[in-house]
Design a protein around this motif. Sequence first.
Motif, PDB file in Angstrom:
ATOM      1  N   TRP A   1       0.875  -1.169  -0.020  1.00 34.78           N
ATOM      2  CA  TRP A   1       0.031   0.106   0.076  1.00 34.78           C
ATOM      3  C   TRP A   1       0.687   1.428  -0.063  1.00 34.78           C
ATOM      4  N   ARG A   2       0.420   2.429  -0.538  1.00 35.71           N
ATOM      5  CA  ARG A   2       1.020   3.471  -0.633  1.00 35.71           C
ATOM      6  C   ARG A   2       0.477   4.632   0.500  1.00 35.71           C
ATOM      7  N   ILE A   3       1.287   5.068   1.283  1.00 33.10           N
ATOM      8  CA  ILE A   3       0.927   6.077   2.601  1.00 33.10           C
ATOM      9  C   ILE A   3       1.424   7.442   2.069  1.00 33.10           C
ATOM     10  N   SER A   4      -0.031   8.131   2.253  1.00 32.12           N
ATOM     11  CA  SER A   4       0.336   9.634   2.083  1.00 32.12           C
ATOM     12  C   SER A   4      -0.040  10.440   3.259  1.00 32.12           C
ATOM     13  N   PHE A   5       0.496  11.689   2.954  1.00 27.41           N
ATOM     14  CA  PHE A   5      -0.114  13.056   4.108  1.00 27.41           C
ATOM     15  C   PHE A   5      -0.685  14.134   3.453  1.00 27.41           C
TER      16      PHE A   5
ATOM     17  N   PRO B   1      -7.059  -5.018   7.237  1.00 27.14           N
ATOM     18  CA  PRO B   1      -6.271  -5.319   8.595  1.00 27.14           C
ATOM     19  C   PRO B   1      -4.915  -4.676   8.419  1.00 27.14           C
ATOM     20  N   ASN B   2      -4.751  -4.112   9.624  1.00 26.32           N
ATOM     21  CA  ASN B   2      -3.551  -3.354   9.993  1.00 26.32           C
ATOM     22  C   ASN B   2      -3.600  -1.948   9.208  1.00 26.32           C
ATOM     23  N   ALA B   3      -4.380  -1.456   8.532  1.00 26.22           N
ATOM     24  CA  ALA B   3      -4.134  -0.353   7.518  1.00 26.22           C
ATOM     25  C   ALA B   3      -4.042   1.017   8.481  1.00 26.22           C
ATOM     26  N   SER B   4      -4.810   1.109   9.553  1.00 29.58           N
ATOM     27  CA  SER B   4      -4.679   2.160  10.359  1.00 29.58           C
ATOM     28  C   SER B   4      -3.517   2.152  11.256  1.00 29.58           C
ATOM     29  N   LYS B   5      -3.041   1.044  11.755  1.00 28.54           N
ATOM     30  CA  LYS B   5      -1.786   0.802  12.396  1.00 28.54           C
ATOM     31  C   LYS B   5      -0.564   1.294  11.455  1.00 28.54           C
ATOM     32  N   LEU B   6      -0.626   0.913  10.179  1.00 27.16           N
ATOM     33  CA  LEU B   6       0.429   1.375   9.321  1.00 27.16           C
ATOM     34  C   LEU B   6       0.480   2.949   9.292  1.00 27.16           C
ATOM     35  N   ALA B   7      -0.637   3.247   9.189  1.00 25.39           N
ATOM     36  CA  ALA B   7      -0.820   4.872   9.255  1.00 25.39           C
ATOM     37  C   ALA B   7      -0.352   5.497  10.283  1.00 25.39           C
ATOM     38  N   LEU B   8      -0.364   4.878  11.609  1.00 24.85           N
ATOM     39  CA  LEU B   8       0.035   5.275  12.915  1.00 24.85           C
ATOM     40  C   LEU B   8       1.499   5.255  12.823  1.00 24.85           C
ATOM     41  N   LEU B   9       2.119   4.274  12.463  1.00 23.32           N
ATOM     42  CA  LEU B   9       3.514   3.975  12.324  1.00 23.32           C
ATOM     43  C   LEU B   9       4.340   5.085  11.447  1.00 23.32           C
ATOM     44  N   ALA B  10       3.681   5.363  10.201  1.00 23.84           N
ATOM     45  CA  ALA B  10       4.001   6.340   9.397  1.00 23.84           C
ATOM     46  C   ALA B  10       3.974   7.688  10.225  1.00 23.84           C
ATOM     47  N   LEU B  11       2.978   8.001  10.795  1.00 20.88           N
ATOM     48  CA  LEU B  11       2.925   9.172  11.520  1.00 20.88           C
ATOM     49  C   LEU B  11       4.058   9.551  12.560  1.00 20.88           C
ATOM     50  N   ILE B  12       4.238   8.061  13.341  1.00 17.08           N
ATOM     51  CA  ILE B  12       5.168   8.212  14.197  1.00 17.08           C
ATOM     52  C   ILE B  12       6.715   8.410  13.781  1.00 17.08           C
ATOM     53  N   GLU B  13       6.891   7.773  12.515  1.00 22.07           N
ATOM     54  CA  GLU B  13       8.190   8.059  11.881  1.00 22.07           C
ATOM     55  C   GLU B  13       8.624   9.468  11.350  1.00 22.07           C
ATOM     56  N   ARG B  14       7.419   9.962  11.044  1.00 22.76           N
ATOM     57  CA  ARG B  14       7.538  11.413  10.628  1.00 22.76           C
ATOM     58  C   ARG B  14       7.810  12.134  11.884  1.00 22.76           C
ATOM     59  N   LEU B  15       7.119  12.167  13.112  1.00 20.28           N
ATOM     60  CA  LEU B  15       7.182  12.849  14.032  1.00 20.28           C
ATOM     61  C   LEU B  15       8.729  12.537  14.829  1.00 20.28           C
ATOM     62  N   LEU B  16       9.227  11.510  14.718  1.00 19.65           N
ATOM     63  CA  LEU B  16      10.597  11.146  15.509  1.00 19.65           C
ATOM     64  C   LEU B  16      11.755  11.979  14.319  1.00 19.65           C
ATOM     65  N   ARG B  17      11.522  11.891  13.069  1.00 21.63           N
ATOM     66  CA  ARG B  17      12.494  12.516  12.240  1.00 21.63           C
ATOM     67  C   ARG B  17      12.541  14.277  12.397  1.00 21.63           C
ATOM     68  N   GLN B  18      11.391  14.595  13.280  1.00 20.06           N
ATOM     69  CA  GLN B  18      11.391  15.888  13.363  1.00 20.06           C
ATOM     70  C   GLN B  18      11.582  16.367  14.766  1.00 20.06           C
ATOM     71  N   GLY B  19      12.147  15.326  15.524  1.00 17.75           N
ATOM     72  CA  GLY B  19      12.463  15.578  17.055  1.00 17.75           C
ATOM     73  C   GLY B  19      11.442  15.458  18.035  1.00 17.75           C
ATOM     74  N   ALA B  20      10.233  15.097  17.632  1.00 17.93           N
ATOM     75  CA  ALA B  20       9.150  14.952  18.617  1.00 17.93           C
ATOM     76  C   ALA B  20       9.427  13.847  19.500  1.00 17.93           C
ATOM     77  N   THR B  21       8.855  14.102  20.820  1.00 18.78           N
ATOM     78  CA  THR B  21       9.099  12.867  21.724  1.00 18.78           C
ATOM     79  C   THR B  21       7.595  12.360  22.311  1.00 18.78           C
ATOM     80  N   LEU B  22       6.635  12.912  22.066  1.00 23.23           N
ATOM     81  CA  LEU B  22       5.319  12.910  22.425  1.00 23.23           C
ATOM     82  C   LEU B  22       4.178  12.872  21.502  1.00 23.23           C
ATOM     83  N   LEU B  23       3.179  11.882  21.771  1.00 24.41           N
ATOM     84  CA  LEU B  23       2.115  11.829  20.697  1.00 24.41           C
ATOM     85  C   LEU B  23       0.954  11.670  21.926  1.00 24.41           C
ATOM     86  N   ASP B  24      -0.015  12.664  21.806  1.00 24.62           N
ATOM     87  CA  ASP B  24      -1.204  12.739  22.529  1.00 24.62           C
ATOM     88  C   ASP B  24      -2.403  11.829  21.966  1.00 24.62           C
TER      89      ASP B  24
END
Length: 231
Positions: free
Chosen positions: A82-86, A161-184
């Motif tokens: 699958w392709r993931i976009s923002f 199955p797992n599509a929303s989890k893969l979206a969440l992992l993509a978000l977390i990867e994007r946040l980590l690359r920008q220096g974030a440490t917290l997700l509410d």
Amino acid sequence: MLLPFPANPDKAADDSVEGLVLLGGEPTVKNLTAAYSQGIFPWPVEGWPVLPWFCPPRRGILRLERLHVGRSLARAQRQSPWRISFNEAFEKVMRACRQQPRPEQAGTWITPQLVRGYMALHQAGRAHSVEVWAGNELVGGLYGVAVRGVFAGESMFHTRPNASKLALLALIERLLRQGATLLDIQQLTPHLAALGAEEVSRREFLKLLKQEQAAGLQLQFGPKPEPAITP
């Protein structure tokens, strides 16, 4: 008119009503921005004639360094076709979240009023979506709000199955690359707990929120906001 959100939600919240801090007003860009800056969010309640705003006594969070990805999910991420976009289909994601069956609740808090409010916030560059595509079909995603360097996840959906989890992992990867440490994540769910999320007190959450805001991050998520599908 900007709503009078309390400067200290921990003292102002009514915990007999799940941390209610304010009643009324509209989810405008200014009000939503001010609310999330204080750790407050709107949550419509069926039968209530006005919009309530909450800062719950217990808060779901994910400290990004504690992210745990199990073997099966890691394999699904590696092998996914699958392709993931923002920010390619914010309103479609929000409406799909609205329609997602949720056994733990009878209705949805994503009212037409909130769709309009968050769409305006998206167009202002402060609300974002992650989409998972199988060809041209939207099969999963999530949306949330980024204010003062902190991302607050609002809702997720999936049709495979797992599509929303893969979206969440993509978000977390994007946040980590920008220096974030917290997700509410607002409310802790079993599948988020499996990823390492936890529940903390409102006081602890507000402390972590201020610490993250102090880092002064300018979170970026890609393409310009899409135009509204509906007025």
